[in-house]
Design an enzyme around this catalytic site. Structure first.
Site, PDB file in Angstrom:
ATOM      1  N   HIS A 333     -18.797 -10.394 119.485  1.00 41.57           N
ATOM      2  CA  HIS A 333     -19.760  -9.562 118.769  1.00 41.57           C
ATOM      3  C   HIS A 333     -19.164  -8.170 118.588  1.00 41.57           C
ATOM      4  O   HIS A 333     -18.626  -7.599 119.538  1.00 41.57           O
ATOM      5  CB  HIS A 333     -21.070  -9.472 119.565  1.00 41.57           C
ATOM      6  CG  HIS A 333     -22.083  -8.554 118.946  1.00 41.57           C
ATOM      7  ND1 HIS A 333     -22.626  -7.475 119.599  1.00 41.57           N
ATOM      8  CD2 HIS A 333     -22.646  -8.556 117.716  1.00 41.57           C
ATOM      9  CE1 HIS A 333     -23.481  -6.859 118.807  1.00 41.57           C
ATOM     10  NE2 HIS A 333     -23.511  -7.500 117.656  1.00 41.57           N
ATOM     11  N   SER A 334     -19.215  -7.638 117.365  1.00 40.12           N
ATOM     12  CA  SER A 334     -18.800  -6.271 117.086  1.00 40.12           C
ATOM     13  C   SER A 334     -17.342  -6.046 117.514  1.00 40.12           C
ATOM     14  O   SER A 334     -16.456  -6.794 117.113  1.00 40.12           O
ATOM     15  CB  SER A 334     -19.760  -5.315 117.801  1.00 40.12           C
ATOM     16  OG  SER A 334     -19.559  -3.991 117.408  1.00 40.12           O
ATOM     17  N   LEU A 335     -17.076  -5.049 118.364  1.00 39.64           N
ATOM     18  CA  LEU A 335     -15.710  -4.765 118.804  1.00 39.64           C
ATOM     19  C   LEU A 335     -15.101  -5.956 119.544  1.00 39.64           C
ATOM     20  O   LEU A 335     -13.885  -6.171 119.492  1.00 39.64           O
ATOM     21  CB  LEU A 335     -15.698  -3.519 119.710  1.00 39.64           C
ATOM     22  CG  LEU A 335     -14.342  -3.048 120.227  1.00 39.64           C
ATOM     23  CD1 LEU A 335     -13.434  -2.602 119.092  1.00 39.64           C
ATOM     24  CD2 LEU A 335     -14.497  -1.924 121.239  1.00 39.64           C
ATOM     25  N   SER A 337     -15.213  -8.999 118.726  1.00 40.81           N
ATOM     26  CA  SER A 337     -14.569  -9.907 117.760  1.00 40.81           C
ATOM     27  C   SER A 337     -13.189  -9.388 117.367  1.00 40.81           C
ATOM     28  O   SER A 337     -12.258 -10.162 117.151  1.00 40.81           O
ATOM     29  CB  SER A 337     -15.446 -10.072 116.514  1.00 40.81           C
ATOM     30  OG  SER A 337     -15.563  -8.834 115.835  1.00 40.81           O
ATOM     31  N   PHE A 478     -19.365 -12.229 115.085  1.00 46.61           N
ATOM     32  CA  PHE A 478     -20.725 -11.809 114.735  1.00 46.61           C
ATOM     33  C   PHE A 478     -20.730 -10.296 114.493  1.00 46.61           C
ATOM     34  O   PHE A 478     -20.307  -9.526 115.359  1.00 46.61           O
ATOM     35  CB  PHE A 478     -21.717 -12.109 115.869  1.00 46.61           C
ATOM     36  CG  PHE A 478     -21.715 -13.540 116.341  1.00 46.61           C
ATOM     37  CD1 PHE A 478     -21.619 -14.587 115.446  1.00 46.61           C
ATOM     38  CD2 PHE A 478     -21.824 -13.844 117.699  1.00 46.61           C
ATOM     39  CE1 PHE A 478     -21.615 -15.904 115.878  1.00 46.61           C
ATOM     40  CE2 PHE A 478     -21.833 -15.159 118.140  1.00 46.61           C
ATOM     41  CZ  PHE A 478     -21.723 -16.188 117.236  1.00 46.61           C
TER      42      PHE A 478
END
Length: 685
Positions: A333-335, A337, A478
């Site tokens: 998720h976010s960073l 990923s 995500f």
């Protein structure tokens, strides 16, 4: 003679005694949040397993019973529930039979096991002898009265002190007492299938909190797992009934605590200004994670933590599930990923795969490489040397590795040598792209392994990327900023032939209002404008407001086209000459115009606005996801469509409880095993 008077009571005694049935215990554990205790029941499966172990008489040993799908162990003798894969406070476990209603939230609280036994004994005597109004004193000197089987009361003592030390009385507000878990309306979980088909590691983004309620990655992944169990029941019922599938296990990977335990927080504390204290601490704890990742020192800490934690969890999972034969996927998720993407681009494929790839690429790309060299020589007006380069099997990559000495050995004169060397020198940026392994100019991209040979903006210079113990099946991102970071690092285009060395699947999933999310596909196909794939709603249709919006847009397009057609016909009839000889021809033209007006919406698809366009999934977006589409957009909820800015933050944190996201993850994972949804969702490919 009449029967003796003592006979009826003797006959009645067995009937009275038969009315007593032993209480069925259920096991609970205590969860403490913000110094408030909450007793949560184990699933029926887990409770039966614990009761069986308890009944085996081996309580005196430190018997360990795995519960909650193997994520928690219960140490039976100590009555403790311990997390297996992550750090968490140990929870108290209790075998519960009797409960009383709490003061604050009206939830039922179990009595201690020893006092429950006393209550059960008193209840058994009362039922057997039919003698009620029994009084018992609890360990905290509180009175419990058993009035009858359906009315049992606990009297809380009055707070005032009693100087005379008198015995407890029935003063204070009475609280309800219940016997057996079936009488307290507790929500007992169904439990999880024992068979695990696939394992997914989930890596969080910036900061310790992962959603709008400031919950940890463990709590958010718990939600994701629970949603996946309900989606399996709703959409994979046939496969479940045929026992083809069990479930997917999701395990959280936490790197934030390791980063912030390096002492950097103390250093930041010294230089942080005292004003707007809370905001500054929030920034230090969350947003600075992005800057830490772009620092070579802390980037190394982060990638080491993520890789070692995933490897540790994988080995521990295999140790606890020796029969596991499924695959492993990863989600970020976010960073998180971006961290996973960098790790995956720097994995080394197995030697046999490299050999196969090289053999395949030799036959397909060697000829193409030689042709490219011929094109370069033609551009430099040196076509007469094509045969020399072809004889030496010199392709584009070999040409860029040439030094003056090599060209001299090939018999190339000084003038042409200088031209070729100048051309190679002017293409330095191509070398950078080759090192990054993402530029479209390289036929066989090389993944970055030890950091680039020279600094490229945004890439940690000296990061040494660890290798994972497994090859991920699919990578799910995500709300991911991967596209933005690649662009900032100077990557303008991703080579359509590029794929992650050890992972063949890649899905970039985002909410339309997520301010942190960026697309990937336009970096692979920059010359073509197309929409991301719309993620189908888990109930099998588009959300009502989106259908309405599209319907209204289509209607406005039709109205516009019909209006333009009518005006055209009117203008033609107004401007034509009023001669009888032309009347027949004009009526034919009018009929043609009307026919054209009717056909117009079909013959002019370019006038359809972007909201109505539904791009086919046949667009070639390269090999990054095995030739399949990469970008998937969620459908916003009706309330979210009123104000994009208001729901931007929620859009970035919505994935943990999103049924549509979970369903796509399950669908893609099970598709690799040849198992499909009960009914394909419209719009899904």
């Amino acid at each position: 003679p009449p029967p003796p008077p003592a006979a009826p009571p003797e006959a009645a005694e067995p009937d009275a005694a038969s009315r007593y049935e032993a209480v069925v215990p259920h096991w609970f554990y205590c969860k403490v949040t913000d110094s408030r205790e909450r007793w949560i029941p184990f699933s029926s499966q887990d409770s039966e397993r614990l009761e069986e172990a308890h009944g085996s008489g081996r309580d005196k040993e430190d018997l360990v019973v795995p519960t909650s799908g193997g994520r928690y162990d219960v140490h039976l003798r100590k009555r403790q529930r311990v997390a297996v894969y992550w750090e968490e406070e140990v929870a108290e476990v209790r075998r519960c039979t009797w409960f009383y209603k709490g003061d604050k939230d009206n939830k039922y609280i179990p009595y201690s096991e020893t006092f429950s036994e006393e209550l059960e004994e008193a209840y058994m005597i009362a039922v057997t002898l039919d003698e009620w109004k029994k009084k018992l004193e609890s360990p905290s000197r509180e009175i419990i009265i058993l009035h009858n089987p359906k009315l049992m009361v606990h009297y809380h003592p009055v707070a005032t002190s009693d100087d005379w030390g008198s015995t407890p009385t029935e003063q204070g507000r009475p609280r309800t007492v219940k016997r057996g878990v079936e009488n307290i309306a507790a929500e007992i979980p169904n439990g999880e299938p024992l068979q695990i088909d696939h394992l997914v590691f989930v890596v969080h983004g910036i900061g310790p909190a992962c959603d709008i309620r400031f919950r940890s990655i463990v709590q958010c992944v718990n939600d994701f797992r629970n949603v996946s169990l309900s989606m399996l029941q709703a959409h994979f019922r046939k496969a479940q009934e045929q026992q083809q599938i069990g479930r997917v296990e999701f395990l959280p990977v936490n790197w934030h605590s390791s980063l912030h335990s390096t002492g950097v927080d103390v250093d930041l504390e010294r230089i942080t200004l005292p004003s707007i204290n809370r905001l500054r601490h929030f920034i230090n704890d969350t947003i600075l994670d992005v800057f830490f990742y772009n620092s070579s020192t802390y980037c190394q800490t982060i990638v080491d933590t993520v890789a070692s934690e995933m490897n540790r969890l994988y080995q521990l999972f295999l140790q606890r599930n020796p029969l596991f034969k499924g695959g492993v996927s990863i989600a970020g998720h976010s960073l998180g990923s971006l961290i996973l993407f960098d790790l995956l681009t720097n994995q080394k494929a197995a030697p046999e795969e490299d050999e196969r790839h090289e053999e395949g690429s030799r036959t397909t790309s060697s000829n193409r490489g030689i042709e490219e060299v011929k094109e370069i020589l033609k551009k430099l007006e040196l076509s007469e040397y094509c045969d020399v380069f072809e004889k030496e099997k010199m392709d584009r990559q070999a040409l860029f590795l040439c030094a003056e000495k090599n060209l001299k050995e090939m018999g190339i004169p000084l003038g042409p040598r200088m031209k070729i060397l100048h051309y190679i020198g002017s293409k330095t940026e191509m070398k950078v792209c080759l090192l990054q392994g993402l530029c479209s100019s390289s036929s066989h991209p090389i993944a970055l392994r030890q950091g680039p040979a020279f600094p490229v903006p945004g890439i940690p210079v000296s990061a040494n990327y660890p290798q994972l113990d497994y090859k991920p099946t699919i990578f799910f991102a995500f709300g991911s900023p991967i596209g933005m970071f690649l662009t900032v690092r100077g990557v303008k285009r991703i080579n359509p032939n590029y794929s992650l060395p050890t992972c063949k699947g890649f899905f970039n999933i985002f909410h339309p209002f997520d301010p942190v999310a960026y697309r990937i596909e336009p970096m692979i196909v920059p010359d073509l404008e197309f929409e991301p794939m719309l993620l189908p709603h888990h109930k099998g249709r588009k959300r009502m407001h989106l259908e309405l919006k599209e319907g209204l847009t289509r209607m406005s397009v039709d109205l516009k086209n019909n209006l333009l057609g009518s005006l055209r016909v009117a203008w033609q009839s107004f401007t034509r000459a009023p001669l009888p000889a032309l009347e027949a021809a004009s009526t034919e033209a009018e009929a043609e115009a009307e026919a054209g007006t009717e056909k117009q919406p079909d013959t002019k698809p370019e006038e359809t606005p972007p909201a109505v366009k539904e791009e086919p999934s046949l667009i070639n977006v390269g090999r990054l996801n095995g030739g399949n589409r990469i970008d998937y957009v969620l459908q916003e909820k009706p309330i979210e469509s009123f104000n994009e800015y208001l729901f931007a933050l929620q859009g970035h944190l919505c994935y943990w409880e999103s049924e549509d996201t979970v369903l796509l993850v399950l669908k893609e994972i099970y598709q690799t095993q040849g198992i499909t949804l009960d009914q394909p969702l419209p719009g899904s490919h």
